[in-house]
Design a protein around this motif. Structure first.
Motif, PDB file in Angstrom:
ATOM      1  N   MET A 172       0.842  -1.194   0.000  1.00  0.00           N
ATOM      2  CA  MET A 172       0.000   0.000   0.000  1.00  0.00           C
ATOM      3  C   MET A 172       0.877   1.243   0.000  1.00  0.00           C
ATOM      4  SD  MET A 172      -3.104  -0.915   2.622  1.00  0.00           S
ATOM      5  CE  MET A 172      -2.007  -1.451   3.941  1.00  0.00           C
ATOM      6  N   VAL A 173       0.324   2.305  -0.553  1.00  0.00           N
ATOM      7  CA  VAL A 173       1.038   3.576  -0.598  1.00  0.00           C
ATOM      8  C   VAL A 173       0.127   4.656  -0.019  1.00  0.00           C
ATOM      9  CG1 VAL A 173       2.227   5.269  -2.036  1.00  0.00           C
ATOM     10  CG2 VAL A 173       2.267   2.838  -2.684  1.00  0.00           C
TER      11      VAL A 173
ATOM     12  N   ALA B  51      -5.894  14.630  -0.047  1.00  0.00           N
ATOM     13  CA  ALA B  51      -5.043  13.918   0.897  1.00  0.00           C
ATOM     14  C   ALA B  51      -5.829  13.671   2.188  1.00  0.00           C
ATOM     15  CB  ALA B  51      -3.792  14.734   1.207  1.00  0.00           C
ATOM     16  N   PRO B  52      -5.671  12.464   2.750  1.00  0.00           N
ATOM     17  CA  PRO B  52      -4.823  11.376   2.276  1.00  0.00           C
ATOM     18  C   PRO B  52      -5.460  10.598   1.127  1.00  0.00           C
ATOM     19  CG  PRO B  52      -5.994  10.674   4.240  1.00  0.00           C
ATOM     20  CD  PRO B  52      -6.355  12.124   4.026  1.00  0.00           C
ATOM     21  N   THR B  53      -4.588  10.057   0.313  1.00  0.00           N
ATOM     22  CA  THR B  53      -4.978   9.075  -0.697  1.00  0.00           C
ATOM     23  C   THR B  53      -4.216   7.795  -0.371  1.00  0.00           C
ATOM     24  OG1 THR B  53      -5.493  10.630  -2.480  1.00  0.00           O
ATOM     25  CG2 THR B  53      -4.735   8.441  -3.130  1.00  0.00           C
ATOM     26  N   LEU B  54      -4.915   6.679  -0.419  1.00  0.00           N
ATOM     27  CA  LEU B  54      -4.278   5.377  -0.208  1.00  0.00           C
ATOM     28  C   LEU B  54      -4.411   4.565  -1.486  1.00  0.00           C
ATOM     29  CD1 LEU B  54      -2.993   3.533   2.133  1.00  0.00           C
ATOM     30  CD2 LEU B  54      -5.227   2.386   2.095  1.00  0.00           C
ATOM     31  N   ILE B  55      -3.267   4.109  -1.994  1.00  0.00           N
ATOM     32  CA  ILE B  55      -3.275   3.191  -3.126  1.00  0.00           C
ATOM     33  C   ILE B  55      -3.217   1.788  -2.548  1.00  0.00           C
ATOM     34  CG2 ILE B  55      -2.211   2.522  -5.302  1.00  0.00           C
ATOM     35  CD1 ILE B  55      -3.228   5.434  -5.170  1.00  0.00           C
ATOM     36  N   THR B  56      -4.259   1.019  -2.745  1.00  0.00           N
ATOM     37  CA  THR B  56      -4.323  -0.325  -2.174  1.00  0.00           C
ATOM     38  C   THR B  56      -3.386  -1.270  -2.931  1.00  0.00           C
ATOM     39  OG1 THR B  56      -6.152  -1.035  -3.598  1.00  0.00           O
ATOM     40  CG2 THR B  56      -6.734   0.077  -1.539  1.00  0.00           C
ATOM     41  N   ASP B  57      -3.180  -2.446  -2.360  1.00  0.00           N
ATOM     42  CA  ASP B  57      -2.264  -3.401  -2.974  1.00  0.00           C
ATOM     43  C   ASP B  57      -2.712  -3.816  -4.376  1.00  0.00           C
ATOM     44  OD1 ASP B  57      -0.512  -3.383  -0.860  1.00  0.00           O
ATOM     45  OD2 ASP B  57      -1.422  -5.114   0.142  1.00  0.00           O
TER      46      ASP B  57
ATOM     47  N   LEU C 256      -9.649   4.360   7.082  1.00  0.00           N
ATOM     48  CA  LEU C 256      -9.528   3.646   8.357  1.00  0.00           C
ATOM     49  C   LEU C 256     -10.523   2.497   8.472  1.00  0.00           C
ATOM     50  CD1 LEU C 256      -8.727   6.393  11.009  1.00  0.00           C
ATOM     51  CD2 LEU C 256      -7.191   5.016   9.592  1.00  0.00           C
ATOM     52  N   VAL C 257     -11.703   2.655   7.894  1.00  0.00           N
ATOM     53  CA  VAL C 257     -12.665   1.537   7.860  1.00  0.00           C
ATOM     54  C   VAL C 257     -12.048   0.365   7.102  1.00  0.00           C
ATOM     55  CG1 VAL C 257     -14.874   0.760   6.911  1.00  0.00           C
ATOM     56  CG2 VAL C 257     -14.731   2.965   8.078  1.00  0.00           C
ATOM     57  N   TYR C 258     -11.439   0.668   5.969  1.00  0.00           N
ATOM     58  CA  TYR C 258     -10.790  -0.365   5.155  1.00  0.00           C
ATOM     59  C   TYR C 258      -9.635  -1.016   5.912  1.00  0.00           C
ATOM     60  CZ  TYR C 258      -7.772  -2.318   1.510  1.00  0.00           C
ATOM     61  OH  TYR C 258      -6.972  -3.155   0.775  1.00  0.00           O
ATOM     62  N   LEU C 259      -8.798  -0.209   6.538  1.00  0.00           N
ATOM     63  CA  LEU C 259      -7.626  -0.737   7.239  1.00  0.00           C
ATOM     64  C   LEU C 259      -8.019  -1.588   8.437  1.00  0.00           C
ATOM     65  CD1 LEU C 259      -5.208   2.341   7.208  1.00  0.00           C
ATOM     66  CD2 LEU C 259      -5.263   0.387   5.630  1.00  0.00           C
TER      67      LEU C 259
END
Length: 201
Positions: free
Chosen positions: A1-2, A49-55, A67-70
C-alpha cells in the motif's frame, strides 16, 4: 500500500499512525496538494489527501473511509475501533468531534494564510473559532468522563487533532482549559507510532 500526503495534514497523520498501530506495511509518498498538485493529480484526479493506493491498485481517499478499510484488513491484529455497540458509538462520537476540530483549524489556517489580509472575513473567522472551541469543550468533557485508549481510533484522532490545533492556531483557544485532552495527547505523542509520524510543518 502507498499512503500519499503530507504529515502536516492531521488526516494524513492519523492514517499513518493507524497503519503503524495495525502493523500494516506501507510506503509513504509525502506529496503536497499545493506544491505537488500536478503530480498528485496524476495519482488521484481529485487531488485529495490522504490518498491510499491499495495493494491491488485502487485509489481510496478520505481518512475515515481509509480507516474503515484498514481496520477490516487487519482483522487479526488489535482493533483500533471497539467492536461492541455502546463502546463503538462512544468512539464514533469522540472521533467526530476530533474531526470537526481538525476541519475548523484547517479553515482558520486557510483563511489566514491563503487569503490576503485585506480580504479576510473576520465574522467568518469568529464563527469558525466558536465552532472550534465548541468541539474542544465537548471533547474535554467526554475525555474526562471516559478517556479512550490513546492507540484507538478515537484516541489517535483526538491527539492528532489537538497537536495540529496547538501547532497551527495556538491563539484560537486557551490550552489550559483542556487539561484532559492535553494529558491524553501528551501520552499519545510518546508512543512509537506517533513519534515516527511527527508533523512536518
Amino acid at each position: 500500500m502507498v499512503l500519499i500526503g503530507m504529515l502536516d495534514s492531521p488526516y494524513v497523520r492519523r492514517v499513518a499512525i493507524c497503519l503503524k498501530v495495525l502493523g500494516l506495511p506501507y510506503e509513504h509518498q509525502p506529496l503536497s496538494v499545493f506544491s505537488d498538485f500536478d503530480i498528485f493529480r496524476k495519482i488521484n484526479p481529485a487531488v485529495k489527501a490522504p490518498t491510499l493506493i491499495t495493494d491491488d491498485g485502487q485509489v481510496l481517499m478520505d481518512s475515515t473511509l481509509i480507516l474503515v478499510y484498514l481496520d477490516e484488513l487487519a482483522a487479526g491484529a488489535p482493533r483500533i475501533m471497539p467492536g461492541s455497540s455502546p463502546a463503538r458509538l462512544h468512539a464514533l462520537c469522540q472521533t467526530g468531534f476530533a474531526l470537526a476540530a481538525c476541519e475548523k483549524t484547517v479553515q482558520i489556517v486557510y483563511e489566514r494564510r491563503l487569503r490576503p489580509q485585506e480580504k479576510q472575513h473576520q465574522a467568518w473567522l469568529d464563527r469558525v473559532q466558536v465552532q472550534l472551541q465548541g468541539a474542544w469543550r465537548q471533547l474535554e468533557v467526554s475525555v474526562r468522563e471516559e478517556a479512550p485508549d490513546c492507540l484507538s481510533v478515537a484516541g489517535i484522532s483526538i491527539a492528532v487533532a489537538w497537536s495540529f490545533t496547538q501547532q497551527m492556531v495556538p491563539d484560537a483557544l486557551e490550552a489550559g482549559d483542556y487539561p484532559a485532552v492535553a494529558s491524553l495527547t501528551a501520552l499519545a505523542e510518546q508512543q512509537a507510532a506517533f513519534i515516527a509520524t511527527r508533523m512536518a510543518c
